[in-house]
Scaffold this motif. Structure first.
Motif, short mmCIF file in Angstrom:
data_model
loop_
_atom_site.label_atom_id
_atom_site.label_comp_id
_atom_site.label_asym_id
_atom_site.label_seq_id
_atom_site.Cartn_x
_atom_site.Cartn_y
_atom_site.Cartn_z
N VAL A 1 94.02 -4.66 38.81
CA VAL A 1 93.79 -4.42 40.23
C VAL A 1 94.44 -3.12 40.69
O VAL A 1 93.88 -2.37 41.46
N ASN A 2 95.63 -2.84 40.15
CA ASN A 2 96.35 -1.65 40.61
C ASN A 2 96.97 -0.92 39.43
O ASN A 2 97.96 -1.35 38.87
N MET A 3 96.37 0.24 39.07
CA MET A 3 96.84 0.98 37.91
C MET A 3 98.19 1.66 38.17
O MET A 3 98.84 2.12 37.24
N ASN A 4 98.56 1.74 39.47
CA ASN A 4 99.84 2.38 39.80
C ASN A 4 101.02 1.46 39.55
O ASN A 4 102.15 1.92 39.47
N ASP A 5 100.74 0.17 39.45
CA ASP A 5 101.80 -0.78 39.19
C ASP A 5 102.05 -0.80 37.68
O ASP A 5 101.16 -1.15 36.90
N GLU A 6 103.26 -0.39 37.28
CA GLU A 6 103.50 -0.14 35.87
C GLU A 6 103.33 -1.39 35.02
O GLU A 6 102.75 -1.36 33.94
N LYS A 7 103.82 -2.51 35.54
CA LYS A 7 103.73 -3.74 34.76
C LYS A 7 102.25 -4.12 34.54
O LYS A 7 101.84 -4.46 33.42
N THR A 8 101.49 -4.03 35.61
CA THR A 8 100.05 -4.35 35.50
C THR A 8 99.39 -3.45 34.46
O THR A 8 98.65 -3.90 33.59
N ARG A 9 99.68 -2.14 34.55
CA ARG A 9 99.04 -1.20 33.64
C ARG A 9 99.40 -1.48 32.20
O ARG A 9 98.54 -1.51 31.31
N LYS A 10 100.70 -1.74 31.97
CA LYS A 10 101.15 -1.98 30.59
C LYS A 10 100.51 -3.24 30.01
O LYS A 10 100.05 -3.25 28.86
N LYS A 11 100.50 -4.31 30.80
CA LYS A 11 99.90 -5.57 30.31
C LYS A 11 98.41 -5.39 30.04
O LYS A 11 97.87 -5.88 29.05
N ALA A 12 97.73 -4.68 30.97
CA ALA A 12 96.29 -4.46 30.81
C ALA A 12 96.03 -3.63 29.55
O ALA A 12 95.15 -3.96 28.74
#
Ligand code: ATP
Ligand code: MG
Length: 577
Positions: free
Chosen positions: A478-489
């Motif tokens: 949903v949000n590529m700026n959120d580091e945790k989200t990006r790393k998990k994705a």
């Protein structure tokens, strides 16, 4: 595939010239772009869907012991002159000349080319049977290209041709191909039906079409729900009346009425204040054996193919005014069967029980009323009209239902049409030289993809059946700026790819709303959403595109989930980098 590297030019608006939903969605999803009328570029997503169908077709054709070949697209005119189709094929055949002024055409179908290849190699019954297929670009200069890949001028076809020493062997292969096609279209996730069909310019003795049921289909078919008979309306037989009507009583002779300038059925019916049902429409056709008159009820249409068979002729064409005047003694538009002595009269079964009918008087500006078939004229009764909903089934007389379909495949028992004219001969077991018996079998690859979209979509976009989906999974952080989200994705993307799944990874740094809209438009079977909220529970949200149902799935369970889901809809997703 990372979206940031992908070439998927989606559009919000539909193009103005796209009349059907599959065409609109293929443009909007960035699958195809028009280069010229009926000629399209296939973009990565479009090509992937095409390749999915091709893979299924290849696997099933190979399983059926057919062998793949690839013949040229540019074909010398000489072969087409041998078969006689250089003249017959008309304007759909795109003809060209090389620098030495030699004539060629772009292959619209390959009976001639393959027959030529086989006649040079096959000598004896020991070399037979053979089934050779190719997946190749065809060109047909269609009169009305439309609906995107559905009726294009340049399109990809799988065409197969089989060669046999005996009729039984050819018929066994026809059945083999019928079953193979059934498997192919099942695996594509299509709702379809196999119907009896006409043979058209390809020719041969009998044929079946595979129709995907869809309201936008250009073909109409009739289906009997009682016994399963189904046929293209161009072909469909209609049962004769179960009990012939009682012999008509001789009443008043027909009377002449003045109908100045009234020609068409509706015009005459309105003028005389009767229903069009009461009219007997009489059309004069020319054949190679001279003119023939065909009579149907005012509300019915003459089927030229049936008329050919009924009259025992090879060609029928509507007669010109002069021929009509010579044949009937009257003006065109006022023909009728009464007193018509110079030409044979064939009437459809539906005319048999008419009473007090209206017909042309074979005299300019006059019609006859009070006409009774069997009393005032005695035609040969045959089935010569175009079938429609409600007509009785030829097998069991139950009323048939009319449906619309998209023809995705067509199989033909050709017989010796090409081998005889082109001299493709073999020596049989008793040492006699005979023409090879042939069959041919086509599938429109692009049309199959379009037909799938016609059957599987909603207002938001495409709903791919998993076997045809360009990607199985649409991964959406949903949000590529959120580091945790990006790393998990990122790490989920790698894991899924390692496991052999094809993944479209929307790694764009844009609003989630646009991403969700695109995911619906592109229509991959599963959408995996990763967000701060799902990660709180070490999970992703998996949404099924078709049902819209969604659930949180633990990151460790995602692979098992995909495995289960895709096994449910197909045996195993074929690998797709
Ligand atoms: P149609 O009646 O729709 O014009 P056809 O009878 O001319 O088709 P065939 O000669 O039987 O078609 O060709 C085999 C298959 O190729 C068809 O069943 C169809 O799926 C596909 N096909 C034919 N014409 C086109 C076209 N213009 N665009 C895309 N696919 C086509
Ligand atoms: Mg056809």
């Amino acid at each position: 595939m990372r979206f940031t590297k992908a070439f998927i030019p989606t559009l919000k608006e539909s193009p103005a010239d796209a009349e059907v939903v599959s065409h609109r969605l293929m443009i909007r999803a960035g699958m195809i772009r028009k280069l010229a009328s009926g000629i399209y570029d296939l973009l990565p997503l479009g090509l992937k869907a095409i390749r999915r169908v091709e893979t299924i077709v290849r696997e099933e054709m190979d399983r059926a012991d057919a062998q793949e070949v690839l013949l040229p697209v540019v074909l010398p005119a000489g072969l087409w002159k041998e078969s006689g189709r250089w003249e017959l094929y008309g304007k759909e055949l795109l003809r060209l000349k090389d620098r030495g002024d030699r004539e060629f055409c772009l292959g619209p179908t390959h009976e001639e080319a393959i027959t030529d290849m086989v006649r040079r190699e096959v000598r004896s019954y020991r070399d037979l049977p053979l089934n050779l297929y190719q997946i190749q670009i065809k060109f047909r200069d269609e009169m009305r290209p439309r609906f995107g890949l559905m009726r294009a001028r340049e399109f990809i076809m799988k065409d197969a041709y089989s060669f046999h020493a005996t009729d039984e062997c050819a018929e066994r292969e026809y059945e083999n191909m019928r079953q193979t096609y059934t498997r192919i279209f099942h695996r594509c996730g299509l709702e379809f039906t196999c119907v009896e069909a006409e043979t058209g310019t390809i020719g041969g003795s009998f044929s079946h079409e595979f129709m995907v049921l869809a309201d936008t289909g250009e073909s109409s078919i009739v289906v009997c729900q009682a016994c399963g008979y189904s046929a293209n309306t161009e072909r469909a037989e209609i049962a004769p009346p179960r009990t012939p009507p009682a012999p008509a009583e001789k009443g008043e002779p027909p009377g002449e009425v003045h109908t100045p300038g009234k020609k068409g059925v509706d015009e005459v019916a309105a003028f005389l204040g009767v229903s069009p049902e009461q009219l007997i429409k009489t059309l004069i056709f020319t054949t190679e054996q001279g003119p023939v008159a065909a009579c149907v009820r005012g509300t019915e249409e003459v089927n030229p193919e049936k008329l050919k068979r009924a009259a025992g002729v090879e060609t029928v064409e509507l007669a010109d005014d002069r021929t009509i005047e010579e044949a009937t003694g009257g003006a065109a538009g006022f023909s009728g069967p009464v007193g018509l002595l110079k030409v044979p009269v064939i009437a459809d079964y539906s005319v048999m029980d008419m009473k007090d009918a209206v017909t042309g008087a074979n005299k300019r500006d006059y019609h006859l009323v009070g006409v009774t078939p069997g009393v005032d004229f005695n035609p040969t009764y045959m089935d010569i009209r175009v079938a429609k909903g409600g007509d009785p089934c030829p097998r069991c007389s139950t009323a048939m239902i009319l449906k619309r379909g998209i023809e995705v495949g067509h199989i033909f028992k050709l017989g010796v049409k090409y081998s005889e004219s082109m001299g493709a001969l073999f020596i049989d077991e008793s040492g006699r030289e005979r023409p090879i018996i042939m069959g041919c079998y086509g599938i429109g690859i692009g049309r199959t993809v379009a037909a799938s979209i016609e059957q599987n979509h909603d207002e938001a976009g495409i709903i791919w059946p998993a076997p045809l989906a360009p990607y199985h999974v649409h991964l959406l952080p949903v949000n590529m700026n959120d580091e945790k989200t990006r790393k998990k994705a990122d790490s989920l993307y790698e894991t899924l790819r390692m496991e052999g799944y094809s993944v479209l990874y929307d790694d764009r740094d844009i609003g989630a709303g646009i991403k969700f809209k695109d995911a619906d438009l592109l229509g991959m079977p599963l959408r995996l959403t990763v967000s701060g909220r799902t990660l709180k529970e070490d999970s992703v949200e998996i949404r099924k595109r078709r049902s819209g149902s969604q659930e949180l799935v633990h990151l460790d369970e995602v692979v098992a989930f995909l495995e289960r889901f895709l096994r449910g809809v197909e045996e195993r997703p074929s690998m797709n980098p």
